[in-house]
Design a protein around this motif. Structure first.
Motif, PDB file in Angstrom:
ATOM      1  N   LEU A   1       8.471  -3.543 -68.139  1.00  0.00           N
ATOM      2  CA  LEU A   1       9.407  -2.331 -67.842  1.00  0.00           C
ATOM      3  C   LEU A   1       8.125  -1.043 -68.125  1.00  0.00           C
ATOM      4  CD1 LEU A   1      12.156  -1.762 -70.386  1.00  0.00           C
ATOM      5  CD2 LEU A   1      12.302  -1.666 -67.980  1.00  0.00           C
ATOM      6  N   HIS A   2       7.160  -1.361 -68.655  1.00  0.00           N
ATOM      7  CA  HIS A   2       5.988  -0.053 -68.753  1.00  0.00           C
ATOM      8  C   HIS A   2       4.478   0.134 -68.861  1.00  0.00           C
ATOM      9  CE1 HIS A   2       9.008   1.854 -71.097  1.00  0.00           C
ATOM     10  NE2 HIS A   2       9.116   0.967 -71.958  1.00  0.00           N
ATOM     11  N   GLY A   3       4.141  -2.014 -68.149  1.00  0.00           N
ATOM     12  CA  GLY A   3       2.658  -2.422 -67.570  1.00  0.00           C
ATOM     13  C   GLY A   3       2.354  -3.551 -68.908  1.00  0.00           C
ATOM     14  N   PRO A   4       1.200  -3.602 -68.754  1.00  0.00           N
ATOM     15  CA  PRO A   4       0.521  -4.348 -70.035  1.00  0.00           C
ATOM     16  C   PRO A   4       0.499  -3.983 -70.915  1.00  0.00           C
ATOM     17  CG  PRO A   4      -1.047  -3.556 -67.867  1.00  0.00           C
ATOM     18  CD  PRO A   4       0.299  -3.078 -67.188  1.00  0.00           C
ATOM     19  N   LEU A   5       0.270  -4.479 -71.717  1.00  0.00           N
ATOM     20  CA  LEU A   5       0.305  -4.124 -73.612  1.00  0.00           C
ATOM     21  C   LEU A   5      -0.606  -5.119 -74.224  1.00  0.00           C
ATOM     22  CD1 LEU A   5       1.217  -2.599 -75.847  1.00  0.00           C
ATOM     23  CD2 LEU A   5       3.354  -4.186 -76.120  1.00  0.00           C
ATOM     24  N   ARG A   6      -0.413  -6.210 -73.798  1.00  0.00           N
ATOM     25  CA  ARG A   6      -1.452  -7.473 -73.797  1.00  0.00           C
ATOM     26  C   ARG A   6      -2.002  -8.027 -72.702  1.00  0.00           C
ATOM     27  NH1 ARG A   6       3.459 -11.829 -75.470  1.00  0.00           N
ATOM     28  NH2 ARG A   6       3.240 -10.284 -73.191  1.00  0.00           N
ATOM     29  N   PHE A   7      -4.177  -8.288 -73.208  1.00  0.00           N
ATOM     30  CA  PHE A   7      -5.024  -9.169 -72.684  1.00  0.00           C
ATOM     31  C   PHE A   7      -4.605 -10.159 -71.958  1.00  0.00           C
ATOM     32  CE2 PHE A   7      -8.373 -10.738 -70.947  1.00  0.00           C
ATOM     33  CZ  PHE A   7      -9.376 -10.315 -70.054  1.00  0.00           C
ATOM     34  N   GLY A   8      -4.112 -10.513 -70.529  1.00  0.00           N
ATOM     35  CA  GLY A   8      -4.167 -12.178 -70.503  1.00  0.00           C
ATOM     36  C   GLY A   8      -2.577 -11.733 -69.833  1.00  0.00           C
ATOM     37  N   THR A   9      -2.096 -10.659 -69.382  1.00  0.00           N
ATOM     38  CA  THR A   9      -0.411 -10.861 -69.462  1.00  0.00           C
ATOM     39  C   THR A   9      -0.413 -11.061 -67.771  1.00  0.00           C
ATOM     40  OG1 THR A   9       0.114  -9.923 -71.144  1.00  0.00           O
ATOM     41  CG2 THR A   9       1.139  -9.524 -68.762  1.00  0.00           C
ATOM     42  N   PRO A  10       0.002 -11.626 -67.130  1.00  0.00           N
ATOM     43  CA  PRO A  10      -0.014 -11.849 -65.251  1.00  0.00           C
ATOM     44  C   PRO A  10       0.184 -10.145 -65.347  1.00  0.00           C
ATOM     45  CG  PRO A  10       1.153 -13.405 -66.278  1.00  0.00           C
ATOM     46  CD  PRO A  10       1.048 -12.616 -67.471  1.00  0.00           C
ATOM     47  N   ASN A  11      -1.068  -9.782 -63.711  1.00  0.00           N
ATOM     48  CA  ASN A  11      -0.671  -8.847 -63.505  1.00  0.00           C
ATOM     49  C   ASN A  11       0.413  -8.072 -62.015  1.00  0.00           C
ATOM     50  OD1 ASN A  11      -2.584  -6.187 -63.425  1.00  0.00           O
ATOM     51  ND2 ASN A  11      -2.228  -6.296 -61.302  1.00  0.00           N
ATOM     52  N   ARG A  12       1.435  -7.166 -62.749  1.00  0.00           N
ATOM     53  CA  ARG A  12       2.948  -7.355 -61.832  1.00  0.00           C
ATOM     54  C   ARG A  12       2.226  -6.530 -60.437  1.00  0.00           C
ATOM     55  NH1 ARG A  12       5.731  -2.862 -65.157  1.00  0.00           N
ATOM     56  NH2 ARG A  12       3.592  -1.979 -64.727  1.00  0.00           N
ATOM     57  N   ASN A  13       1.164  -6.387 -60.282  1.00  0.00           N
ATOM     58  CA  ASN A  13       1.209  -5.761 -59.346  1.00  0.00           C
ATOM     59  C   ASN A  13      -0.075  -6.417 -58.545  1.00  0.00           C
ATOM     60  OD1 ASN A  13      -0.005  -3.947 -56.956  1.00  0.00           O
ATOM     61  ND2 ASN A  13       1.506  -1.717 -58.285  1.00  0.00           N
TER      62      ASN A  13
ATOM     63  N   SER B   1      -6.794  -1.519 -65.741  1.00  0.00           N
ATOM     64  CA  SER B   1      -7.753  -0.767 -66.244  1.00  0.00           C
ATOM     65  C   SER B   1      -7.028   0.887 -66.298  1.00  0.00           C
ATOM     66  CB  SER B   1      -8.204  -0.522 -64.842  1.00  0.00           C
ATOM     67  OG  SER B   1      -7.975  -0.464 -64.009  1.00  0.00           O
ATOM     68  N   GLN B   2      -5.441   0.166 -65.575  1.00  0.00           N
ATOM     69  CA  GLN B   2      -4.597   2.137 -65.899  1.00  0.00           C
ATOM     70  C   GLN B   2      -4.003   2.610 -66.808  1.00  0.00           C
ATOM     71  OE1 GLN B   2      -4.145   3.314 -62.701  1.00  0.00           O
ATOM     72  NE2 GLN B   2      -5.969   1.555 -61.896  1.00  0.00           N
ATOM     73  N   SER B   3      -4.727   3.805 -67.081  1.00  0.00           N
ATOM     74  CA  SER B   3      -4.310   4.285 -68.496  1.00  0.00           C
ATOM     75  C   SER B   3      -3.039   4.830 -68.700  1.00  0.00           C
ATOM     76  CB  SER B   3      -5.886   5.568 -69.191  1.00  0.00           C
ATOM     77  OG  SER B   3      -5.547   6.418 -68.344  1.00  0.00           O
ATOM     78  N   PRO B   4      -2.731   5.397 -69.624  1.00  0.00           N
ATOM     79  CA  PRO B   4      -3.366   5.307 -71.211  1.00  0.00           C
ATOM     80  C   PRO B   4      -3.094   3.944 -71.568  1.00  0.00           C
ATOM     81  CG  PRO B   4      -0.969   6.013 -70.820  1.00  0.00           C
ATOM     82  CD  PRO B   4      -1.323   6.164 -69.643  1.00  0.00           C
ATOM     83  N   TRP B   5      -3.534   3.823 -72.152  1.00  0.00           N
ATOM     84  CA  TRP B   5      -3.026   1.852 -72.811  1.00  0.00           C
ATOM     85  C   TRP B   5      -2.383   2.204 -74.012  1.00  0.00           C
ATOM     86  CZ3 TRP B   5      -9.585   1.259 -71.909  1.00  0.00           C
ATOM     87  CH2 TRP B   5      -8.988   0.767 -71.057  1.00  0.00           C
ATOM     88  N   PRO B   6      -1.638   1.768 -74.096  1.00  0.00           N
ATOM     89  CA  PRO B   6      -1.362   1.644 -75.490  1.00  0.00           C
ATOM     90  C   PRO B   6      -1.853   2.175 -77.167  1.00  0.00           C
ATOM     91  CG  PRO B   6      -0.705  -0.543 -74.980  1.00  0.00           C
ATOM     92  CD  PRO B   6      -1.607  -0.291 -74.364  1.00  0.00           C
ATOM     93  N   TRP B   7      -3.071   2.293 -77.634  1.00  0.00           N
ATOM     94  CA  TRP B   7      -3.572   2.601 -78.359  1.00  0.00           C
ATOM     95  C   TRP B   7      -4.340   3.935 -77.522  1.00  0.00           C
ATOM     96  CZ3 TRP B   7      -5.775  -1.658 -75.569  1.00  0.00           C
ATOM     97  CH2 TRP B   7      -6.584  -1.614 -75.419  1.00  0.00           C
ATOM     98  N   GLN B   8      -3.571   4.065 -77.107  1.00  0.00           N
ATOM     99  CA  GLN B   8      -4.323   5.587 -76.918  1.00  0.00           C
ATOM    100  C   GLN B   8      -3.012   6.556 -76.859  1.00  0.00           C
ATOM    101  OE1 GLN B   8      -5.462   4.959 -72.877  1.00  0.00           O
ATOM    102  NE2 GLN B   8      -7.761   5.317 -73.636  1.00  0.00           N
TER     103      GLN B   8
END
Length: 87
Positions: free
Chosen positions: A60-72, A79-86
């Motif tokens: 639904l929202h985009g990557p949360l973990r590194f290593g997850t397949p890219n949807r697009n 590389s798109q922000s915001p990252w969850p920790w931001q």
């Protein structure tokens, strides 16, 4: 770049954080009680639930973990922000 994040984004992220908190607490408990089969069962249940939540979040929202397949295939989403920790 500033993104407007939906209430659902925050709700979903908070649920993941709550479940992962339970996982950390169970892991700490199991470090001192390694034969507690009920706690092991709970840990495994929460671990599966956490994986399910993270997979749904990313769809639904985009990557949360590194290593997850890219949807697009045209844009590197990690590389798109915001990252969850931001947030």
């Amino acid at each position: 770049m500033t993104h407007s994040l939906s209430k659902e984004y925050y709700r979903d992220l908070e649920e993941i954080q709550a479940v992962d908190f339970v996982l950390f607490e169970l892991a700490l408990y199991l470090d001192t009680h390694p034969t507690d089969s009920q706690a092991i069962k709970q840990f495994n249940q929460y671990a599966l639930y956490s994986l399910k939540l993270k997979t749904a979040f990313e769809s639904l929202h985009g990557p949360l973990r590194f290593g997850t397949p890219n949807r697009n295939e045209k844009v590197w989403e990690w590389s798109q922000s915001p990252w969850p920790w931001q947030v």
